[in-house]
Every structure is written in C-alpha cells, then in structure tokens.
Enzyme design. Structure first.
Site, PDB file in Angstrom:
ATOM      1  N   SER A 223      68.387  70.012  15.068  1.00 23.88           N
ATOM      2  CA  SER A 223      68.582  68.865  14.273  1.00 23.88           C
ATOM      3  C   SER A 223      67.449  68.591  13.342  1.00 23.88           C
ATOM      4  O   SER A 223      66.149  68.809  13.502  1.00 23.88           O
ATOM      5  CB  SER A 223      68.378  67.749  15.138  1.00 23.88           C
ATOM      6  OG  SER A 223      68.306  66.188  14.347  1.00 23.88           O
ATOM      7  N   LYS A 224      67.859  68.442  11.959  1.00 26.02           N
ATOM      8  CA  LYS A 224      66.861  68.126  10.877  1.00 26.02           C
ATOM      9  C   LYS A 224      65.731  66.872  11.297  1.00 26.02           C
ATOM     10  O   LYS A 224      64.711  66.680  10.577  1.00 26.02           O
ATOM     11  CB  LYS A 224      67.341  68.123   9.558  1.00 26.02           C
ATOM     12  CG  LYS A 224      68.358  66.958   9.279  1.00 26.02           C
ATOM     13  CD  LYS A 224      68.930  66.961   7.940  1.00 26.02           C
ATOM     14  CE  LYS A 224      69.890  65.816   7.767  1.00 26.02           C
ATOM     15  NZ  LYS A 224      70.681  65.698   6.479  1.00 26.02           N
ATOM     16  N   ARG A 225      66.357  66.138  12.067  1.00 25.41           N
ATOM     17  CA  ARG A 225      65.581  64.848  12.222  1.00 25.41           C
ATOM     18  C   ARG A 225      64.499  65.074  13.370  1.00 25.41           C
ATOM     19  O   ARG A 225      63.559  64.406  13.511  1.00 25.41           O
ATOM     20  CB  ARG A 225      66.321  63.588  12.993  1.00 25.41           C
ATOM     21  CG  ARG A 225      67.243  63.080  11.669  1.00 25.41           C
ATOM     22  CD  ARG A 225      68.066  62.034  12.231  1.00 25.41           C
ATOM     23  NE  ARG A 225      69.063  62.465  13.164  1.00 25.41           N
ATOM     24  CZ  ARG A 225      70.430  62.991  12.898  1.00 25.41           C
ATOM     25  NH1 ARG A 225      70.700  62.820  11.641  1.00 25.41           N
ATOM     26  NH2 ARG A 225      71.016  63.306  14.039  1.00 25.41           N
TER      27      ARG A 225
END
Length: 455
Positions: A223-225
């Site tokens: 996840s980019k988060r």
C-alpha cells in the site's frame, strides 16, 4: 508515482509481446480529470523507460489517450442500447437502498423494462443475462465461473452521458487490437463484466492473465499509504534499473534451476505467462538489496564510480564542494564497491575522506571507546607518527599496539577506526588512513583522545 506492481505487470506484458512478435500498447486512461496531470504522464513514460520499455523498440506502441476516444465510447453505449443490451435508469442510490433494504445488494433491475429514453440525469445500465454463467479463461487462474445472477446490471454511462471506465476500457481494447490482457488480480472481479461487454459488442474477448497480488512482510497487500511502493523511490535510493527488472520479474515466476540473477534477455527468453504462480508474491526488500549488491559488484570500476556521481554532490553530500577530490574517490571506489548494497550508501562510506572532521555515529563511539581505548589511542598515535605511511606498515603498527595491550587486531583497531572514520563499519581502515594522510589521521586521533578524556 509508478507502483512496483505496475512495473511488474508492464515487464510481463513486455516479455510476452516481444516473445510473440507482438506489440506492447501503452494507454493512458485519463478520463478522470482529478487524476490526470501532464507530469504524471511523463512520470509513467520515464519509469517505463527506466526498466527498458520505450518507443525505441519496435514492440512499443503509444501512448494512446483514452480521452481522445470518447466519441467511440458513446457510440458503443448507444449500440448496446439500440440492440436491447442496455437501458436507461433514473433510480437514485437511496431509492435502490430503500427497495432492497441494503446498500450491499446492488442494483435490483427496477428500470429494466420501463423503456426509458435518455434524459439528463439518467444513467445507462448494461442488461446482464438472467441465467447461466460467465466463464473467464485465465492463463494463470484456470477458468473461474461467475454466475450471471450475481452480476448486477452495471452502469456503463453516467447521467451526463459520459461513459464509465468499464466500457471505455473494452472499446479501447477493441480499437487497439488488444489480444492479451495481463494485469493484477484485483481486476479479476471486473473481468466478467468486461467479457460480457466484449460479447455484446460482437467481439471475441482477449486472453486474460491476472497476476498475483504483491504483499509486504506481514502478508498485507503493498500500500502506498504504508509501504514504499514507487519504482522512482527505489531508483532514487540507488537501486540499479537492471536489478529492479530482474527482481520484479521473479515476483510470481521463476526461471527454474538455482540461478536467479540473470540478464533481462535471458529472463525474457525463459518467461512463460502460464507458469506464473497464482499465490501472493512477497516483496522482500532485503532480497532486492542483495540482488542490487550483486549487480553493483558486477559493474566495472569506472561504471561504478560514474553511477555514484549523484550521491557525491548536494543535497546528499555533507561536505563542501571544494573539499571533494575525484582522484581520491576513484582510488577508494573499488573498495566501496564491495560493501554497498545500494548506491546511496556510498555517501556515508566515503564522507570521512572529504570532511574536516568525521561524523561520529553514537552507537559506534559507545561500542569502541571503552576499556583501554584511551591507552590504545595514545600508543597508536605515538607509533603512527614515525611509521612509514602505507597500508601494510600501518597495519603492522596497530598489530604491535594491540599485542602490547593483549588485543587482537580487530579489537585494537576499533577505537582507531571510529576516531578516523566515525564508524565501526566501513572501508578498509589502513587503505583509508593511507589516503587521508599522516597529518589528518594524527589530528583525528588527538581529537578523539581529547573527547574521550572530556567524557
């Protein structure tokens, strides 16, 4: 930013296209204005080029822009409406929820047979078959079947007449002659809808292949988060594009045998999309770093020194520009080449050569400057002041100092290394001291002795 999962998908498509004498088509799906900026498009093209996919190859075609095909998308929607495969609907989400009693059940087909014509605000829905099932032939996942009764009459054009992604994607594939779609497994749930659209438009669906999801060490989808997922970030940290390509190709597939580090040409020759594993693929950053280290060590010394150049200037380099000595760096570069896993590690490995004083690592200082460290520093300083200044003689001096204190060379040189370089781990100590020169080494031993006394 270009997700490593997208890079993996692109590489698999590229391999299949080149193997088969086909074409890799780059399409920018830019109909969502909020997610469409010129610099992001340039980023995609640049990232693809970094992993060897660019318009200099005959197998490359594009970029095409989905927004430029909007008229064809509308035509296809009207074709489906005219043939009875689609209808207009004026239901609001709240009305559907009120009728079904749940937001989770999807559309209930209320407008199927109302015979509504187009008006502003009315969406167009695809008329999903009532019976049977849609079978997706997937090169990786076999033939998963989706009951048509579980597929709602999905929207293909919004209330303002603009087509949604599903039909735009299918029409673009048709117009661009796409025969194989290789993409992440998160798109598998869309595939029966797209396949129904292909068939309703009188065309044979493409060959599908849905790649396994890429997960982190906790087996969570990248996840980019939460995770570092952008290809550009890895390249900016000093991962070589060749190493990234090699590692990404192995996320879900293997060439067989014990050899994993192979040039792309060999990976492409061996690659078979049918052999991709359907299970999730672990993005192991430590393994990637090990791969990168192998590629770094395979560079010739001149290429390695050139590759390090971005990390030898601001904002990475902590030294003054005039303090940097290219000749000194080129001398020490082969020593560093065997020790760095990513190119950005070159900066802390050589900074002590170009700084007035070393940057002391607190942990290294505490570890080395204990026991009889002060006496070792003083004895070493005395003997080094009169020693011939070459790596071999410097080593002999510290061996003799260590022997007088009952220490092996590794223990004896620890406080000297920290005094000279600031760290317990780094380039070979005696070669580093030779490069620094007698005056700078003795001054650093004096400074470390004073600091130790002050503590």
């Amino acid at each position: 930013m270009f997700h490593v999962g997208g890079a993996r998908s692109a590489l698999y498509n590229w391999a299949v296209a080149r193997q088969s004498g086909g074409t890799f088509v780059l399409r920018i799906e830019d109909t969502d204005a909020a997610r469409n900026k010129p610099e992001w498009i340039e980023g995609i093209i640049s990232a693809l080029s970094a992993i060897g996919i660019n318009d200099s190859d005959a197998a490359f075609e594009g970029p095409y822009f989905q927004s430029q095909n909007a008229d064809r998308h509308r035509e296809a929607g009207l074709q489906l409406f005219t043939s009875g495969r689609a209808y207009y609907c004026d239901c609001t989400r709240e009305q559907v929820t009120e009728r079904t009693g749940s937001q989770q059940l999807g559309y209930d087909g209320f407008c199927r047979d109302r015979g509504l014509a187009y008006e502003a605000g009315r969406a167009m829905r695809f008329r999903t078959p009532d019976e049977g099932e849609t079978v997706v032939v997937d090169l990786i996942r076999g033939e998963p079947a989706f009951p048509n009764s579980a597929i709602e009459d999905f929207v293909i054009a919004r209330g303002d007449g603009s087509p949604v992604f599903l039909i735009a994607n299918v029409v673009d594939d048709l117009d661009e002659g796409i025969t194989q779609v290789i993409r992440g497994e998160e798109h598998l749930s869309n595939t029966p809808k797209q396949q129904l659209l292909w068939e309703a438009l009188g065309a044979k669906p493409p060959v599908w292949a849905h790649l396994p999801v890429i997960v982190n060490e906790k087996r969570q989808k990248l996840s980019k988060r939460r995770d570092k997922v952008a290809l550009e970030d890895y390249l900016a940290e000093g991962y070589l594009s060749e190493a990234m390509v090699n590692y990404l190709m192995l996320l879900g597939w293997g060439p067989g045998g014990d050899q994993e580090i192979l040039p792309y040409e060999e990976l492409e020759r061996l690659f078979r999309i049918e052999d991709v594993n359907g299970s999730s693929a672990f993005f192991d950053v430590k393994k990637l770093a090990a791969f990168n280290g192998e590629y770094i060590r395979a560079l010739d010394p001149e290429a390695f020194a050139a590759a390090c150049a971005p990390w030898l200037v601001a904002p990475y380099a902590p030294w003054k520009p005039e303090a940097f000595d290219q000749a000194v760096f080129e001398t020490v570069a082969p020593l560093a080449q065997t020790r760095v896993a990513v190119l950005s590690e070159i900066t802390p490995n050589v900074d002590f050569l170009f700084l007035d004083e070393p940057v002391f690592d607190a942990t290294s200082w505490a570890k080395a400057m204990k026991g009889d460290a002060a006496e070792v520093l003083r004895d070493a300083r005395t003997d080094l002041a009169a020693a011939p200044w070459n790596a071999g003689d410097l080593k002999a001096v510290l061996e003799a100092v260590g022997a007088r204190h009952g220490l092996k060379l590794g223990k004896a040189q620890a406080p000297i290394r920290v005094a000279v370089t600031g760290r317990t781990i780094g380039l070979p100590l005696f070669e580093s001291m030779e490069l620094l020169g007698r005056d700078r080494v003795l001054a650093r031993l004096d400074a470390a002795t004073e600091r130790l006394a002050a503590q």
